[in-house]
Design a protein around this motif. Structure first.
Motif, PDB file in Angstrom:
ATOM      1  N   ILE A  93      39.617 -85.476 -22.334  1.00  0.00           N
ATOM      2  CA  ILE A  93      40.732 -85.181 -21.420  1.00  0.00           C
ATOM      3  C   ILE A  93      40.352 -85.716 -20.042  1.00  0.00           C
ATOM      4  O   ILE A  93      39.333 -85.319 -19.479  1.00  0.00           O
ATOM      5  N   ASP A 128      41.018 -85.519 -16.417  1.00  0.00           N
ATOM      6  CA  ASP A 128      41.736 -84.736 -15.418  1.00  0.00           C
ATOM      7  C   ASP A 128      41.117 -84.990 -14.040  1.00  0.00           C
ATOM      8  O   ASP A 128      40.269 -85.870 -13.884  1.00  0.00           O
ATOM      9  N   LEU A 182      39.044 -83.311 -12.197  1.00  0.00           N
ATOM     10  CA  LEU A 182      37.607 -83.077 -12.062  1.00  0.00           C
ATOM     11  C   LEU A 182      36.827 -84.292 -12.547  1.00  0.00           C
ATOM     12  O   LEU A 182      35.889 -84.752 -11.882  1.00  0.00           O
ATOM     13  N   ILE A 219      29.219 -83.281 -15.837  1.00  0.00           N
ATOM     14  CA  ILE A 219      30.357 -82.843 -16.669  1.00  0.00           C
ATOM     15  C   ILE A 219      29.909 -81.794 -17.679  1.00  0.00           C
ATOM     16  O   ILE A 219      30.601 -80.807 -17.904  1.00  0.00           O
ATOM     17  N   ILE A 260      28.801 -76.346 -19.336  1.00  0.00           N
ATOM     18  CA  ILE A 260      29.276 -75.890 -20.650  1.00  0.00           C
ATOM     19  C   ILE A 260      28.361 -74.811 -21.214  1.00  0.00           C
ATOM     20  O   ILE A 260      28.808 -73.743 -21.607  1.00  0.00           O
ATOM     21  N   TYR A 296      28.158 -71.491 -18.734  1.00  0.00           N
ATOM     22  CA  TYR A 296      29.341 -70.670 -18.502  1.00  0.00           C
ATOM     23  C   TYR A 296      30.274 -70.606 -19.708  1.00  0.00           C
ATOM     24  O   TYR A 296      31.373 -70.111 -19.612  1.00  0.00           O
ATOM     25  N   GLU A 337      32.171 -69.521 -22.971  1.00  0.00           N
ATOM     26  CA  GLU A 337      32.517 -68.220 -23.520  1.00  0.00           C
ATOM     27  C   GLU A 337      32.619 -68.289 -25.036  1.00  0.00           C
ATOM     28  O   GLU A 337      33.035 -69.307 -25.563  1.00  0.00           O
ATOM     29  N   ARG A 362      42.313 -64.314 -15.507  1.00  0.00           N
ATOM     30  CA  ARG A 362      42.448 -64.884 -16.857  1.00  0.00           C
ATOM     31  C   ARG A 362      42.111 -63.835 -17.905  1.00  0.00           C
ATOM     32  O   ARG A 362      42.773 -63.725 -18.936  1.00  0.00           O
ATOM     33  N   THR A 401      41.621 -67.310 -23.202  1.00  0.00           N
ATOM     34  CA  THR A 401      40.283 -67.917 -23.196  1.00  0.00           C
ATOM     35  C   THR A 401      40.302 -69.117 -22.238  1.00  0.00           C
ATOM     36  O   THR A 401      41.383 -69.575 -21.830  1.00  0.00           O
ATOM     37  N   GLN A 402      39.105 -69.616 -21.943  1.00  0.00           N
ATOM     38  CA  GLN A 402      39.024 -70.807 -21.087  1.00  0.00           C
ATOM     39  C   GLN A 402      39.755 -71.985 -21.739  1.00  0.00           C
ATOM     40  O   GLN A 402      40.456 -72.749 -21.071  1.00  0.00           O
ATOM     41  N   SER A 408      40.607 -80.233 -18.892  1.00  0.00           N
ATOM     42  CA  SER A 408      39.503 -79.994 -19.816  1.00  0.00           C
ATOM     43  C   SER A 408      38.931 -78.590 -19.586  1.00  0.00           C
ATOM     44  O   SER A 408      39.109 -78.010 -18.513  1.00  0.00           O
ATOM     45  N   ARG A 409      38.278 -78.059 -20.585  1.00  0.00           N
ATOM     46  CA  ARG A 409      37.633 -76.752 -20.432  1.00  0.00           C
ATOM     47  C   ARG A 409      36.549 -76.813 -19.362  1.00  0.00           C
ATOM     48  O   ARG A 409      36.296 -75.840 -18.664  1.00  0.00           O
ATOM     49  N   GLN A 410      35.911 -77.978 -19.216  1.00  0.00           N
ATOM     50  CA  GLN A 410      34.900 -78.149 -18.166  1.00  0.00           C
ATOM     51  C   GLN A 410      35.497 -77.860 -16.798  1.00  0.00           C
ATOM     52  O   GLN A 410      34.835 -77.321 -15.917  1.00  0.00           O
ATOM     53  N   THR A 411      36.738 -78.255 -16.601  1.00  0.00           N
ATOM     54  CA  THR A 411      37.395 -78.025 -15.312  1.00  0.00           C
ATOM     55  C   THR A 411      37.577 -76.532 -15.068  1.00  0.00           C
ATOM     56  O   THR A 411      37.310 -76.039 -13.965  1.00  0.00           O
ATOM     57  N   ILE A 441      35.826 -74.116 -16.380  1.00  0.00           N
ATOM     58  CA  ILE A 441      34.481 -73.586 -16.171  1.00  0.00           C
ATOM     59  C   ILE A 441      34.022 -73.856 -14.743  1.00  0.00           C
ATOM     60  O   ILE A 441      33.483 -72.975 -14.061  1.00  0.00           O
TER      61      ILE A 441
END
Lengths: 148, 68
Positions: A73, A75, A77, A139, A143, A146, A148, B9, B15-16, B26-29, B31
C-alpha cells in the motif's frame, strides 16, 4: 509523475541482487577460475568476464528493483519515508566520498586504476544500499514492537 | 504532538488492520501514528476523525515543543 515498479518486483530484486553480488564476489576471489579448471577449460578469462558482467548487472538490476518497487500500500507515510531515505543516502554518500578521497590523498601508496575504480563503484552503490536499508528498516521497525 | 487514536480505536473495537483498510493506508501508518512517530497530514487526520467519530482536536493535541 515518476512510476514505481509493481510490488512483485521487490521479491525479484531480493533474489537477483544478492545472487549477482555473490557471482561477482565468486569471480573476484577466484572460484570461477577454479570452476573453469574443473570443467577443463584452457582459458578461464571468458568465463570470468561472463560471470563478472552477469554478476554486476544482476546486482544492478536487482538493486533497481528493490529501490523502485512499490510497497503493498503506497500511502503518505511511505512517500515521506522514501524521500527521507533518499536524502539520508545522498548525505551518507557525500560523507563517504569526502572521507574516502581525503584518506586516499594521505595514503603512502594510493590505489591506482582498478583500486580507484572499485572505490567509485562502491561510492555509487553506497547510495542505493543505504537507501534500501534505511527505507525498509523505518517501514518495518514498528511492526514487531507495536503489532497487535 | 500527542494523540488518542489508539484509545479511541479501542473504544470502537477496531483493529489496526481494520482502521488501516477504512482509511486506505498501510497498517504501518496506523502503528506509526499511534506510537507518535508520524504526524498524519490534514486530510488523513480528518479521515481518522471521521471514522472514529471524534473531532480532530479531540484526537490530536499540540504539546509545548510543537511551538518551537
Amino acid at each position: 509523475m515518476f512510476k514505481l515498479l509493481p510490488h512483485r518486483f521487490k521479491k525479484i530484486g531480493l533474489i537477483i541482487a544478492p545472487t549477482g553480488f555473490f557471482l561477482w564476489i565468486a569471480m573476484q576471489i577466484g572460484w570461477i577460475s577454479e570452476l573453469s579448471n574443473l570443467i577443463g577449460l584452457s582459458n578461464s578469462t571468458p568465463l570470468n568476464v561472463s560471470f563478472a558482467i552477469l554478476g554486476f548487472f544482476s546486482f544492478l538490476f536487482g538493486t533497481y528493483a528493490l529501490a523502485f518497487s512499490k510497497e503493498k500500500i503506497e500511502d503518505e507515510l511511505i512517500k515521506t519515508v522514501r524521500l527521507e531515505s533518499f536524502q539520508f543516502a545522498a548525505f551518507l554518500q557525500i560523507v563517504f566520498i569526502i572521507v574516502g578521497l581525503i584518506w586516499i590523498g594521505f595514503m603512502e601508496n594510493p590505489p591506482k586504476d582498478a583500486g580507484l575504480m572499485l572505490f567509485f563503484i562502491i561510492t555509487i552503490f553506497i547510495f542505493w544500499i543505504t537507501y534500501i536499508t534505511r527505507f525498509n528498516y523505518i517501514i518495518h521497525r514498528g511492526i514487531l514492537k507495536y503489532e497487535e | 504532538m500527542k494523540n488518542n487514536v489508539k484509545l479511541t480505536r479501542g473504544t470502537k473495537n477496531l483493529t489496526q488492520e481494520e482502521l488501516a483498510q477504512l482509511l486506505s493506508v498501510s497498517r504501518q501508518t496506523i502503528i506509526s501514528i499511534e506510537s507518535g512517530r508520524y504526524v498524519p497530514s490534514t486530510v488523513l487526520s480528518l479521515k481518522i476523525a471521521k471514522y472514529l467519530g471524534k473531532n480532530v482536536e479531540e484526537l490530536f493535541e499540540l504539546e509545548e515543543n510543537d511551538f518551537n
